[in-house]
Scaffold this active site. Sequence first.
Site, mmCIF file in Angstrom:
data_model
loop_
_atom_site.group_PDB
_atom_site.id
_atom_site.type_symbol
_atom_site.label_atom_id
_atom_site.label_comp_id
_atom_site.label_asym_id
_atom_site.label_seq_id
_atom_site.Cartn_x
_atom_site.Cartn_y
_atom_site.Cartn_z
ATOM 1 N N LYS A 180 0.780 -1.326 0.027
ATOM 2 C CA LYS A 180 0.163 0.123 -0.011
ATOM 3 C C LYS A 180 0.918 1.287 0.032
ATOM 4 O O LYS A 180 0.489 2.079 -0.888
ATOM 5 C CB LYS A 180 -1.047 -0.064 1.274
ATOM 6 C CG LYS A 180 -1.639 1.101 1.521
ATOM 7 C CD LYS A 180 -3.255 0.728 2.085
ATOM 8 C CE LYS A 180 -2.929 0.655 3.419
ATOM 9 N NZ LYS A 180 -2.696 2.123 4.154
ATOM 10 N N SER A 181 1.670 1.317 0.878
ATOM 11 C CA SER A 181 2.848 2.511 0.787
ATOM 12 C C SER A 181 3.378 2.723 -0.420
ATOM 13 O O SER A 181 3.261 3.856 -0.945
ATOM 14 C CB SER A 181 3.816 2.329 2.004
ATOM 15 O OG SER A 181 3.353 2.221 3.219
ATOM 16 N N ARG A 232 2.845 5.798 -3.239
ATOM 17 C CA ARG A 232 4.034 6.608 -3.872
ATOM 18 C C ARG A 232 4.202 6.400 -5.256
ATOM 19 O O ARG A 232 4.645 7.564 -5.911
ATOM 20 C CB ARG A 232 5.209 6.518 -2.746
ATOM 21 C CG ARG A 232 4.979 6.872 -1.378
ATOM 22 C CD ARG A 232 6.191 5.815 -0.636
ATOM 23 N NE ARG A 232 5.965 6.731 0.757
ATOM 24 C CZ ARG A 232 5.331 6.492 1.639
ATOM 25 N NH1 ARG A 232 3.849 5.541 1.628
ATOM 26 N NH2 ARG A 232 5.305 6.740 2.955
ATOM 27 N N ARG A 259 -8.794 11.797 12.789
ATOM 28 C CA ARG A 259 -7.373 11.623 12.855
ATOM 29 C C ARG A 259 -6.531 12.850 13.086
ATOM 30 O O ARG A 259 -6.814 13.896 12.265
ATOM 31 C CB ARG A 259 -6.774 10.697 11.945
ATOM 32 C CG ARG A 259 -7.589 9.597 11.948
ATOM 33 C CD ARG A 259 -7.065 8.278 11.169
ATOM 34 N NE ARG A 259 -5.661 7.972 11.062
ATOM 35 C CZ ARG A 259 -4.913 7.182 10.382
ATOM 36 N NH1 ARG A 259 -5.586 6.673 9.186
ATOM 37 N NH2 ARG A 259 -3.464 7.107 10.770
ATOM 38 N N GLN A 282 4.703 9.276 7.384
ATOM 39 C CA GLN A 282 3.847 10.187 6.759
ATOM 40 C C GLN A 282 4.124 11.513 6.941
ATOM 41 O O GLN A 282 4.182 12.417 5.889
ATOM 42 C CB GLN A 282 2.262 9.834 7.114
ATOM 43 C CG GLN A 282 1.869 8.454 6.678
ATOM 44 C CD GLN A 282 0.425 8.170 7.295
ATOM 45 O OE1 GLN A 282 -0.169 9.030 7.992
ATOM 46 N NE2 GLN A 282 -0.099 7.227 6.804
ATOM 47 N N ASP A 299 1.924 -1.144 11.667
ATOM 48 C CA ASP A 299 0.562 -1.545 11.537
ATOM 49 C C ASP A 299 0.276 -3.054 11.677
ATOM 50 O O ASP A 299 -0.942 -3.544 11.483
ATOM 51 C CB ASP A 299 0.339 -1.605 9.744
ATOM 52 C CG ASP A 299 0.295 0.119 9.562
ATOM 53 O OD1 ASP A 299 0.062 0.762 10.255
ATOM 54 O OD2 ASP A 299 0.826 0.452 8.045
ATOM 55 N N LYS A 320 -4.769 5.589 14.934
ATOM 56 C CA LYS A 320 -4.578 4.866 13.492
ATOM 57 C C LYS A 320 -6.134 4.896 12.945
ATOM 58 O O LYS A 320 -6.828 5.875 13.300
ATOM 59 C CB LYS A 320 -4.066 3.601 13.692
ATOM 60 C CG LYS A 320 -2.546 3.320 13.921
ATOM 61 C CD LYS A 320 -1.761 4.069 12.717
ATOM 62 C CE LYS A 320 -0.094 4.090 13.059
ATOM 63 N NZ LYS A 320 0.335 4.578 11.903
HETATM 64 C C1 S3P Z 1 2.449 4.798 6.182
HETATM 65 C C2 S3P Z 1 3.072 5.115 7.577
HETATM 66 C C3 S3P Z 1 2.536 4.770 8.959
HETATM 67 C C4 S3P Z 1 1.635 3.625 8.546
HETATM 68 C C5 S3P Z 1 0.513 3.867 7.332
HETATM 69 C C6 S3P Z 1 1.248 4.114 5.981
HETATM 70 C C7 S3P Z 1 3.065 5.372 5.079
HETATM 71 O O1 S3P Z 1 1.682 5.832 9.321
HETATM 72 O O2 S3P Z 1 0.991 3.407 9.759
HETATM 73 O O3 S3P Z 1 -0.178 2.746 7.274
HETATM 74 O O4 S3P Z 1 2.809 4.751 3.838
HETATM 75 O O5 S3P Z 1 3.941 6.293 4.868
HETATM 76 P P1 S3P Z 1 2.587 6.844 10.336
HETATM 77 O O6 S3P Z 1 3.448 7.786 9.512
HETATM 78 O O7 S3P Z 1 1.452 7.719 10.887
HETATM 79 O O8 S3P Z 1 3.230 6.200 11.440
#
Ligand code: S3P
Length: 439
Positions: free
Chosen positions: A22-23, A27, A123, A170, A320, A347
């Site tokens: 997903k990350s 990107r 959030r 993030q 996560d 979260k």
């Molecule tokens: C993510 C960073 C994490 C993670 C999220 C995805 C990212 O969050 O929990 O599911 O893709 O950069 P945080 O930056 O709030 O820790």
Amino acid sequence: MTSHRFSSLGPLTGSIRVPGDKSISHRSLMFAGLALGRSRITGLLEGEDVLATAAAMRQFGAQIAREANGSWVVDGVGVGSLLEPQQALDMGNSGTSTRLLMGLVAGHAISATFVGDASLSGRPMKRVIDPLVMMGASIEASAGGTLPLMLRGASPAVPITYRLPVASAQVKSAVLLAGLNTPGITRVIEPIPTRDHTERMLTGFGAKLEVGTENGETVIAIHGEADLKPMDVTVPGDPSSAAFFMVAASIVPGSDLTIMNVGLNPTRAGLLHVLRQMGADITEVNPREVGGEPVADLRVRHATLKGIDVDPAIAPAMIDEFPVLFVASALASGTTRTTGLEELRVKESDRLATMAAALTLAGARVEEHEDGLIIHGTGGEPLSGTTEGANVATRLDHRIAMSMAVAGLVSRGGVSVDDISPINTSFPTFMGLLEEAAR
Ligand code: S3P
């Protein structure tokens, strides 16, 4: 709301393939959308969160299309040339889309309104608002620093050196993305390392980015007014999605499951270490590199797990994965103690409270503390399960739904979950793969 009852299905066997990370998927759409020219993305996660990013990038002027073979073609607009969105950007449930795209808008002379679902609207966004305002953006957020919010970018924005007050990839990424169109060098100081996909991928897309250390802390410097060049990205499988099957195969007796193509970037692989410390039997088969990330197939066999004290220093590398680790702990012999997990409270849901309530309802022995859970495991005995009419509350949190699905597999009576629809945000093929593995 779609409720579902998860019951024991028998051992998990054979091999499965989890969807793209997903990350990295978020990107890849963002950076391809900022490059001048055509990029191609293979293995993109087609979950709701990532589709929210795609829709936003289209509003910024990128052309994004899915081809019949499942790859995605992106024609980017170029850093500095983003169009102003004509409508509010609907971020759905996705914190990553929101925070990273806020950074992107902050460095451009455009305004954008960000809205999201009830979970996302609760959030904290102040963590990104603070550095972006320092760079020159102006932001009107809802009371409490939440969505809906309106962000007016600055062009030129001002480069800053920002020391992260929370360990958050993030926030780090939001500042780096704002720095992309900012003259000069924008720096982020990271006292505690978090996932480094932004750094790796921006370098791949041709940005000038340096990573160093000062006084034991990581310093990331991005040179602004960058020109990104298009590239082809292959997205590895998501370790955070694989996590549910790693735990399920570890705790369901008789299991022997291979999970193909799992990303094992060290900033993401914490669960693998912790499960092994607990006695899990997981072997890395055919280690290789996919899209610049270490990847392997994971062969997971059932094992007797024992409770441990989880080192809080490993938390960012498995941030996560705690919900499903709590399920593994509930089946282990002895007690598992987790600490230093305050971030789990902000979260998609408050994951300490939500998991404590869910596991308790399913028959586990759980103590909730301010910064972690203490779980007294059953020593491999199945959980009782939820009683008739009692539904676990998932609170719009995909990872709670999937974690409690795994708990259902190791329960005597089954576990009822109030809403499985959030699973589509990150892992649309989860239900099918669960059936496939347990067939
Ligand atoms: C993510 C960073 C994490 C993670 C999220 C995805 C990212 O969050 O929990 O599911 O893709 O950069 P945080 O930056 O709030 O820790």
